[in-house]
Design a protein around this motif. Structure first.
Motif, mmCIF file in Angstrom:
data_model
loop_
_atom_site.group_PDB
_atom_site.id
_atom_site.type_symbol
_atom_site.label_atom_id
_atom_site.label_comp_id
_atom_site.label_asym_id
_atom_site.label_seq_id
_atom_site.Cartn_x
_atom_site.Cartn_y
_atom_site.Cartn_z
ATOM 1 N N LYS C 20 9.139 39.613 -3.711
ATOM 2 C CA LYS C 20 9.314 38.722 -2.555
ATOM 3 C C LYS C 20 9.991 39.466 -1.414
ATOM 4 O O LYS C 20 9.611 39.323 -0.251
ATOM 5 C CB LYS C 20 10.185 37.520 -2.952
ATOM 6 C CG LYS C 20 9.390 36.323 -3.381
ATOM 7 C CD LYS C 20 10.194 35.059 -3.292
ATOM 8 C CE LYS C 20 11.100 34.918 -4.492
ATOM 9 N NZ LYS C 20 11.680 33.557 -4.565
ATOM 10 N N GLY C 21 10.980 40.282 -1.747
ATOM 11 C CA GLY C 21 11.659 41.058 -0.710
ATOM 12 C C GLY C 21 10.708 42.012 -0.019
ATOM 13 O O GLY C 21 10.702 42.141 1.205
ATOM 14 N N LEU C 22 9.858 42.661 -0.826
ATOM 15 C CA LEU C 22 8.897 43.589 -0.233
ATOM 16 C C LEU C 22 7.957 42.867 0.715
ATOM 17 O O LEU C 22 7.610 43.374 1.784
ATOM 18 C CB LEU C 22 8.080 44.269 -1.327
ATOM 19 C CG LEU C 22 8.771 45.360 -2.122
ATOM 20 C CD1 LEU C 22 7.820 45.904 -3.148
ATOM 21 C CD2 LEU C 22 9.248 46.472 -1.230
ATOM 22 N N LEU C 23 7.552 41.652 0.333
ATOM 23 C CA LEU C 23 6.620 40.943 1.197
ATOM 24 C C LEU C 23 7.277 40.540 2.506
ATOM 25 O O LEU C 23 6.643 40.574 3.567
ATOM 26 C CB LEU C 23 6.082 39.699 0.470
ATOM 27 C CG LEU C 23 5.167 40.025 -0.705
ATOM 28 C CD1 LEU C 23 4.796 38.766 -1.450
ATOM 29 C CD2 LEU C 23 3.921 40.718 -0.221
ATOM 30 N N VAL C 24 8.572 40.174 2.447
ATOM 31 C CA VAL C 24 9.254 39.788 3.694
ATOM 32 C C VAL C 24 9.289 40.955 4.665
ATOM 33 O O VAL C 24 8.957 40.836 5.845
ATOM 34 C CB VAL C 24 10.678 39.296 3.381
ATOM 35 C CG1 VAL C 24 11.514 39.231 4.634
ATOM 36 C CG2 VAL C 24 10.635 37.943 2.734
ATOM 37 N N THR C 25 9.669 42.160 4.171
ATOM 38 C CA THR C 25 9.740 43.289 5.094
ATOM 39 C C THR C 25 8.364 43.691 5.582
ATOM 40 O O THR C 25 8.189 44.099 6.723
ATOM 41 C CB THR C 25 10.432 44.489 4.452
ATOM 42 O OG1 THR C 25 10.009 44.603 3.119
ATOM 43 C CG2 THR C 25 11.925 44.344 4.493
ATOM 44 N N MET C 26 7.361 43.555 4.720
ATOM 45 C CA MET C 26 6.027 43.927 5.184
ATOM 46 C C MET C 26 5.556 42.981 6.287
ATOM 47 O O MET C 26 4.909 43.406 7.244
ATOM 48 C CB MET C 26 5.039 43.914 4.016
ATOM 49 C CG MET C 26 3.648 44.378 4.391
ATOM 50 S SD MET C 26 3.625 45.835 5.409
ATOM 51 C CE MET C 26 3.406 47.112 4.234
ATOM 52 N N ALA C 27 5.920 41.698 6.178
ATOM 53 C CA ALA C 27 5.555 40.758 7.242
ATOM 54 C C ALA C 27 6.181 41.193 8.561
ATOM 55 O O ALA C 27 5.532 41.171 9.606
ATOM 56 C CB ALA C 27 6.023 39.348 6.883
ATOM 57 N N HIS C 28 7.429 41.633 8.503
ATOM 58 C CA HIS C 28 8.072 42.096 9.737
ATOM 59 C C HIS C 28 7.413 43.352 10.258
ATOM 60 O O HIS C 28 7.255 43.526 11.468
ATOM 61 C CB HIS C 28 9.550 42.365 9.479
ATOM 62 C CG HIS C 28 10.379 41.153 9.629
ATOM 63 N ND1 HIS C 28 10.853 40.741 10.843
ATOM 64 C CD2 HIS C 28 10.788 40.262 8.740
ATOM 65 C CE1 HIS C 28 11.534 39.628 10.674
ATOM 66 N NE2 HIS C 28 11.513 39.314 9.408
ATOM 67 N N PHE C 29 7.007 44.237 9.350
ATOM 68 C CA PHE C 29 6.374 45.484 9.777
ATOM 69 C C PHE C 29 5.086 45.204 10.531
ATOM 70 O O PHE C 29 4.842 45.708 11.618
ATOM 71 C CB PHE C 29 6.082 46.331 8.538
ATOM 72 C CG PHE C 29 5.463 47.652 8.826
ATOM 73 C CD1 PHE C 29 4.094 47.823 8.750
ATOM 74 C CD2 PHE C 29 6.241 48.728 9.167
ATOM 75 C CE1 PHE C 29 3.522 49.049 9.004
ATOM 76 C CE2 PHE C 29 5.673 49.962 9.419
ATOM 77 C CZ PHE C 29 4.305 50.121 9.334
ATOM 78 N N ILE C 30 4.257 44.324 9.930
ATOM 79 C CA ILE C 30 2.955 44.086 10.544
ATOM 80 C C ILE C 30 3.139 43.379 11.877
ATOM 81 O O ILE C 30 2.511 43.730 12.878
ATOM 82 C CB ILE C 30 2.081 43.257 9.590
ATOM 83 C CG1 ILE C 30 1.782 44.081 8.340
ATOM 84 C CG2 ILE C 30 0.809 42.835 10.260
ATOM 85 C CD1 ILE C 30 1.041 43.317 7.316
ATOM 86 N N ARG C 31 4.055 42.397 11.895
ATOM 87 C CA ARG C 31 4.170 41.635 13.131
ATOM 88 C C ARG C 31 4.983 42.345 14.197
ATOM 89 O O ARG C 31 5.040 41.895 15.323
ATOM 90 C CB ARG C 31 4.766 40.266 12.815
ATOM 91 C CG ARG C 31 3.778 39.463 11.981
ATOM 92 C CD ARG C 31 4.292 38.128 11.643
ATOM 93 N NE ARG C 31 4.303 37.280 12.815
ATOM 94 C CZ ARG C 31 4.414 35.972 12.776
ATOM 95 N NH1 ARG C 31 4.523 35.379 11.612
ATOM 96 N NH2 ARG C 31 4.449 35.267 13.863
ATOM 97 N N SER C 32 5.605 43.468 13.841
ATOM 98 C CA SER C 32 6.289 44.211 14.894
ATOM 99 C C SER C 32 5.305 44.890 15.811
ATOM 100 O O SER C 32 5.668 45.354 16.888
ATOM 101 C CB SER C 32 7.230 45.251 14.284
ATOM 102 O OG SER C 32 6.493 46.373 13.858
#
Lengths: 383, 367, 207
Positions: C20-32
Motif C-alpha cells: 500500500k505504501g508503494l502504491l501511494v508513492t507511485m501515485a504521487h510520482f505519476i501525478r507529479s
C-alpha cells in the motif's frame, strides 16, 4: 513482535566479562531534533543508563522578559517553540488576561481557536514526518507533511504577517482582523486535510516495517507518566484521558464538541496513532469554529486595553493544550509595567524526563525513535 | 570478447601473432569496462536523485545539465534534466581535502577504497550485456559471481578497522555480519534458475529463456526465487530497508565515517556499482537477460537491440530500488538478522528442494 | 468523549502494508508530471490539492507575498508635498522589544522641539520583524516593507539612516494596499497638523 521480547534480559555468560561502554550522542547530530546531547551507557547493544545534557540553546528568555513590558514579550514567546508560535502566544496572552482581568470578545475567541487548531495540524504533520525520517524513510513522509504545512503557513502569513514568528495574539483579542482571502483558503484547507490524513494512514499505519520498529518500544506506563508530570500526546498514548482543553474549557472549547484519542500500551506506535487521530479531531474542531465565526456578528477583535499595561499586584498561571503538551505561563506582577517573574512551564522539558526509563532495555537504534515520538523542540526545553 | 577477437583477427591477423591479437582484445575490453562502470554509476546517482525527488512532489537537480548553450535561454528554460549533476558532484569530491586518521593504519586506509571497487569490476567481466557480448564466457559464471562479490565483505572490515574509530569498527562489523547472513538466501535463490537451465554459465541461462519463457514467470517457484533474491540482494548492497549500518543515527556513517573526498567517492561508487550488478544479475537470471523482440535480426541491429533490452530491464529493476528507497523505513539490526535467518533461509531452502524435485519430475514426465 | 486508537493487531498477509505504501508513492510520482501546485496571485492557490509539483523555481519564479507580510521597517513621506510623516514622538522606539530604533528630535532656531526627527537610525541586523513599531505609530509613518533578500557582506550597511529608510506613500500603497487603506485617513489628517506645526521647509524630502 510480542511483548516478552521487548525488554532485553541480560544472560550471564561465565567466560565472557563485558564492560559497559559510554557512547556520546553529541549535540550535533542529524536526528536529535536540535542541539541535544545524551550520554548513553551500553552493555553490548542494550541501553543500561542514559543521561540527557541540556542547555545548548539557552537564551535567557525568562530573564530578558523581566526587562520588557508585557507587550514586548509577545515576540519572544513566538521563539519558544518555534513550530507552534500561535499557541505560545495564546498561552502567554491567557496568563496576562487572567492577571489583569481582561475580557475577550467572541470573534477574537473564534479566531484564536482556529489558529490554535491550525497550529496543532502543523505540528503533528511535522512530528509524524520526522518520526518517519528518523526511522529511515528518506524524506518522503516529511515532504508530504511539509507540503500540507505550506498551505497552513500561507494562511498564517495572510493573517498575521509572518509564517513562523506570528506575533498575532494581543491582550484582549488578536492583532488584526482576518483579511479577504482567508476564509475561502481556510475552507479549502479544512476540506482537503482529511484526504491527506487518509493518505498518510494508507502509507504508514499498517506498514510492517513501521509496526515492527514501533510496537512495544519505549513503553511508558500510565502511573509512571503521571508521576513524571508528562502531558500531551505522550500522556494520552499511555492511556490517561487528560486534555487541558477538556479540563479547563478555556476560550471556546467548552462549546465545541470533539473527542480525545487515547492509547492503550503507551509505546511509540500509540503516540504516532494518537497524533494522527488528534489531527482528525482538529479538523472537526476547525469546522465547528468556522461555523461559529460565521455566526458571530462582525465586531471588535480586541477589547480596549491601555497601551502600556500595568496589571494589579498578584500572580497568575495560564495554561493551554499546546500540540506538545500543557504549556503554562506563570506570571508575578508587582504593579509596574514589567513583570516581576516570568516563568514558562515548557511541555517538551517535562516530557523529556522519562527518557531514561523509556529507553532502558532497548537497543541503541531505538533511542532516536523514542526521542522522536516524544516530539521535543529544544528551543522550548532550553528557553 | 570472442567476437572482438575474431574481428581483430580479420583486421590484423596477418600482421601480428595470435597472442598479440588476444592481448589487444583484452586491453580494449578492460578499457570498455573501466569506462562503462563510472558512466553507469553517474547515471544511477542521477536516477536516484531525480526519482526520489519526484516521489516527494519536487523536481530534483535541474540546474546543471543539458540545455541550450545560450546562457540567457538556459536560464529561462529551467526544465533541464540535470544530467551533469553527477559530474558536478565528482568535481566536488575531487577538490575535498584528504584526511587520514593519525593513529589508524595508513596503508590499509589508503588501500581500502581502491579495493572496494575491485570485486565490482571483476563481476562485470561475466555479465552478458547483449547477444554474445560478455567479456568472458565462463561455464561456472554463477559460482564466480557469488565468490567474487563476497570479497566486498573483507574490504569493509579493513575499512572499518583502519579508521581507528570504535564506531566505524562497530559499523563495519555490523555490515559484515549483515552481508554474510544474507549471502545464504541469496545464493540459495540463485540455485533455482541454475536448476531450471541446467547450467552454471550465465550465457546459457539467458539463452534458455528465449521467447518470453523467463524464469520469473515460472509460478510459483521462479517467482518466489525472484522475490527472495531481490530481498536478499537489497540487504547485500546495504539498501533501504536494510541500510542501518550505513545511514545510521548513532554511528554517523558506519565504516566510511573517516573517509573524505575521492576515497568516499570510491566507496560510494563501489556501492552503486554493486547495486547495479545485483540488478543486472537479477535480469540475467530471472528476466531473460538481453532477450526481447527483435534480437533475432542479424547484423548490428540485433546486437544493439539486445544491449538495449538488457539495460532497459536492469534500469527498470534499479527504478524499483529507488521506489523502495523513497517509501519504506529501515529495520533494526536484530530484526534484520532475525528476518534473514528465521524467515528467508527456510523459504529459500524449501524452494530449492521443491525446484529440484520439480525439475526431476518434469524431465521424467517428458520421456 | 475518548477514542481508543486501534492498534491494527489483526492478521494481515505479510506485505500488504508495504505494498500500500508503494502504491501511494507511485501515485504521487505519476501525478507529479501533471499540474504544478503554484501560488500565483489572481489564480486559485494549490489547484492540484495533494498532487503535482509543489516547488517554485526560485529565482525565476517567486511565491507571492501577502499585504500584511512583515519585512523590515521603513519610513513614509507624502508624494505631493514631500513631507515626512514622522514626528519623532518616540512611540516606536519605546515599543521595540530589542531597542534598535534610535531617534533624536529636531529643534528650531529658538531651541524648541519640533515634530521632526533630526536623526533616525534602525539597526536592521537585529530587527525581530515583529511589527510592534508599526502598530505603535499613531501617525502611520513607520510601516513594514516586504524585504525578502536582505543579505549583505558588511555590517555597517545594516545601520539604516533616515535617507535610506524613506519611501514614498505611493510605494507602500502599491505593495500593501489593504494595510494602507486602514491607516490612510488618520495618517493624512495628522499629517496636515504636523506640517502646520513645523517651520517651513523642515521635514521635506529633497527630490
Amino acid at each position: 513482535m510480542n511483548r516478552e521480547t521487548a525488554v532485553h534480559v541480560p544472560m550471564e555468560v561465565e567466560e565472557l566479562e563485558t564492560e559497559p561502554i559510554t557512547l556520546n550522542i553529541g549535540p550535533q547530530h542529524p536526528s536529535t531534533h536540535g542541539v541535544f546531547r545524551m550520554k548513553v551507557q551500553l552493555q553490548g547493544e542494550t541501553i543500561v543508563a542514559l543521561e540527557p545534557i541540556l542547555g545548548y540553546l539557552h537564551r535567557c528568555q525568562e530573564k530578558l522578559a523581566e526587562g520588557h513590558t508585557y507587550l514586548q514579550s509577545i515576540p519572544y514567546t513566538d521563539r519558544l517553540d518555534y513550530i507552534c508560535s500561535m499557541t505560545n502566544n495564546h498561552a502567554y496572552v491567557l496568563a496576562v488576561e487572567k492577571l489583569a482581568g481582561i475580557e475577550v470578545p467572541r470573534r477574537a475567541e473564534c479566531i484564536r481557536v482556529i489558529m490554535d487548531e491550525l497550529t496543532r495540524l502543523l505540528n503533528h504533520a511535522l512530528a509524524v514526518g520526522f518520526l518517519l525520517n528518523d526511522m529511515g524513510a528518506w524524506l518522503t513522509p516529511v515532504q508530504y507533511g511539509l507540503r500540507e504545512r505550506e498551505k497552513i503557513l500561507d494562511l498564517f502569513e495572510m493573517a498575521s504577517g509572518s509564517r513562523m514568528m506570528c506575533n498575532y495574539m494581543r491582550f484582549g483579542g488578536v492583532a488584526h482582523d482576518l483579511p479577504e482571502g482567508f476564509m475561502p483558503l481556510l475552507r479549502k484547507v479544512v476540506a482537503e486535510f482529511p484526504g491527506f490524513i487518509d493518505e498518510y494512514e494508507r502509507f504508514l499505519t499498517t506498514n510492517e516495517i513501521l509496526l515492527s520498529r514501533c510496537k512495544y518500544v519505549g513503553i511508558l506506563p500510565p502511573d509512571r507518566a503521571i508521576a513524571y508530570g508528562v502531558t500531551g500526546p505522550v500522556l494520552r498514548a499511555s492511556g490517561v484521558p487528560y486534555d487541558v482543553r477538556k479540563v479547563d474549557r478555556y476560550s471556546l472549547y467548552g462549546e465545541i464538541d470533539f473527542d480525545v484519542p487515547i492509547g492503550t500500551v503507551g509505546d511509540v506506535y500509540d503516540r504516532y496513532l494518537v497524533r494522527i487521530y488528534e489531527m482528525r479531531q482538529s479538523v472537526r474542531i476547525l469546522e465547528q469554529a468556522i461555523r461559529m465565526l460565521e455566526e458571530t456578528p462582525p465586531g471588535d477583535i480586541q477589547s480596549k486595553v491601555p497601551r502600556s499595561l500595568k496589571p494589579p499586584i498578584g500572580e497568575a498561571y495560564g495554561r493551554i493544550e499546546s500540540p506538545k503538551g500543557e504549556l503554562g505561563f506563570y506570571l508575578v506582577s508587582d504593579g509596574s509595567e514589567k513583570p516581576y517573574r516570568w516563568r514558562v512551564r515548557a511541555p517538551s522539558f517535562v516530557n523529556l524526563t522519562p527518557l531514561e526509563e523509556m529507553c532502558r532495555g532497548h537497543k541503541v537504534a531505538d533511542i532516536v525513535l523514542i526521542l522522536g515520538s516524544i516530539d521535543i523542540t529544544m528551543a522550548e526545553v532550553d528557553r | 570478447m570472442e567476437l572482438l577477437i575474431q574481428g581483430l583477427n580479420r583486421l590484423l591477423g596477418q600482421a601480428l601473432p595470435d597472442w598479440a591479437v588476444v592481448l589487444i582484445g583484452m586491453a580494449i575490453v578492460i578499457t570498455l569496462i573501466f569506462v562503462l562502470a563510472p558512466v553507469i554509476f553517474m547515471f544511477l546517482t542521477w536516477l536516484l536523485r531525480r526519482g526520489i525527488a519526484r516521489f516527494a512532489d519536487r523536481i530534483g537537480p535541474n540546474r546543471t545539465g543539458l540545455g541550450p548553450f545560450n546562457k540567457e535561454r538556459t536560464r529561462q528554460r529551467w526544465p533541464l534534466w540535470g544530467l551533469l549533476q553527477p559530474v558536478a558532484d565528482g568535481v566536488k569530491m575531487f577538490t575535498k581535502e584528504d584526511i587520514i586518521p593519525d593513529k589508524g593504519d595508513k596503508v590499509l586506509h589508503r588501500m581500502a577504497p581502491i579495493a572496494a571497487i575491485v570485486p565490482a569490476m571483476l563481476v562485470f567481466a561475466v555479465i552478458p550485456f547483449g547477444k554474445e557480448l560478455s567479456a568472458v564466457d565462463l561455464n561456472v559464471g554463477v559460482v564466480y559471481v557469488v565468490a567474487v562479490s563476497s570479497l566486498f565483505t573483507l574490504v569493509l572490515l579493513v575499512a572499518g578497522w583502519s579508521s581507528n574509530n570504535k564506531y566505524s569498527l562497530l559499523g563495519a562489523m555490523r555490515t559484515a555480519a549483515q552481508m554474510v547472513s544474507y549471502e545464504v538466501p541469496m545464493v540459495l535463490s540463485l540455485v533455482v534458475p541454475v536448476l531450471f537451465a541446467r547450467s552454471l554459465s550465465l550465457n546459457a541461462i539467458v539463452a534458455a529463456q528465449a521467447g518470453l519463457r523467463w524464469y520469473i514467470f515460472y509460478f510459483p517457484l521462479g517467482t518466489l526465487a525472484f522475490l527472495t533474491y531481490f530481498t536478499a540482494a537489497l540487504a547485500e548492497v546495504n539498501h533501504t530497508p536494510f541500510d542501518l549500518p550505513e545511514a545510521d543515527s548513532e554511528i554517523v556513517a558506519g565504516y566510511i565515517t573517516e573517509y573524505s573526498g575521492m576515497k568516499f567517492a570510491l566507496f560510494f561508487m563501489g556501492e552503486f556499482i554493486n547495486q547495479f550488478l545485483v540488478c543486472a544479475l537479477a535480469t540475467v537470471l530471472f528476466l531473460g537477460g538481453w532477450q526481447g523482440p527483435g534480437v533475432g535480426i542479424g547484423g548490428v541491429l540485433g546486437y544493439l537491440l539486445s544491449v538495449f533490452w538488457f539495460f532497459l530491464k536492469a534500469f527498470a529493476l534499479y527504478f524499483l530500488f529507488v521506489w523502495i528507497r523513497a517509501t519504506w523505513p529501515r529495520l533494526r539490526v536484530d530484526q534484520l538478522m532475525g528476518f534473514a535467518w528465521k524467515r528467508l533461509v527456510p523459504i529459500t531452502l524449501g524452494n530449492v528442494l521443491v525446484s529440484g524435485l520439480a525439475v526431476v519430475v518434469w524431465s521424467l514426465l517428458r520421456k | 468523549m475518548t477514542i481508543v486508537v486501534p492498534r491494527h493487531d489483526e492478521f494481515r498477509p505479510f506485505g500488504t502494508g508495504l505494498i500500500k505504501g508503494l502504491l501511494v508513492t507511485m501515485a504521487h510520482f505519476i501525478r507529479s508530471y501533471g499540474k504544478r501546485n503554484l501560488r500565483i496571485p489572481g489564480k486559485e492557490p494549490f489547484p492540484g490539492g495533494r498532487f503535482g509539483l509543489f516547488t517554485v523555481q526560485y529565482p525565476e519564479e517567486r511565491a507571492p507575498v501577502p499585504d500584511r507580510y512583515r519585512g523590515l521597517p521603513i519610513l513614509l513621506y507624502d508624494d505631493a508635498t514631500g513631507a515626512e510623516l514622522c514626528t519623532a514622538c518616540m512611540s516606536c522606539a519605546r515599543a521595540c522589544p530589542v531597542g534598535i530604533i534610535h531617534i533624536e528630535q529636531g529643534v528650531d532656531e529658538a531651541g524648541k522641539k519640533i515634530p521632526y526627527a533630526q536623526h533616525f537610525m534602525i539597526e536592521y541586523e537585529s530587527c525581530l520583524n515583529c511589527g510592534l513599531c508599526a502598530e505603535a505609530c499613531p501617525f502611520g509613518s513607520i510601516v513594514m516593507d516586504h524585504h525578502l533578500e536582505t543579505a549583505r557582506t558588511d555590517r555597517e550597511g545594516f545601520r539604516m539612516t533616515k535617507e535610506r529608510l524613506l519611501r514614498p506613500i505611493s510605494y507602500y500603497a502599491q505593495i500593501a494596499p489593504t494595510v494602507w487603506a486602514e491607516i490612510r485617513e488618520e495618517a493624512e489628517k495628522r499629517l496636515e497638523g504636523t506640517i502646520k506645526r513645523r517651520p517651513a521647509g523642515v521635514g521635506v524630502v529633497r527630490r
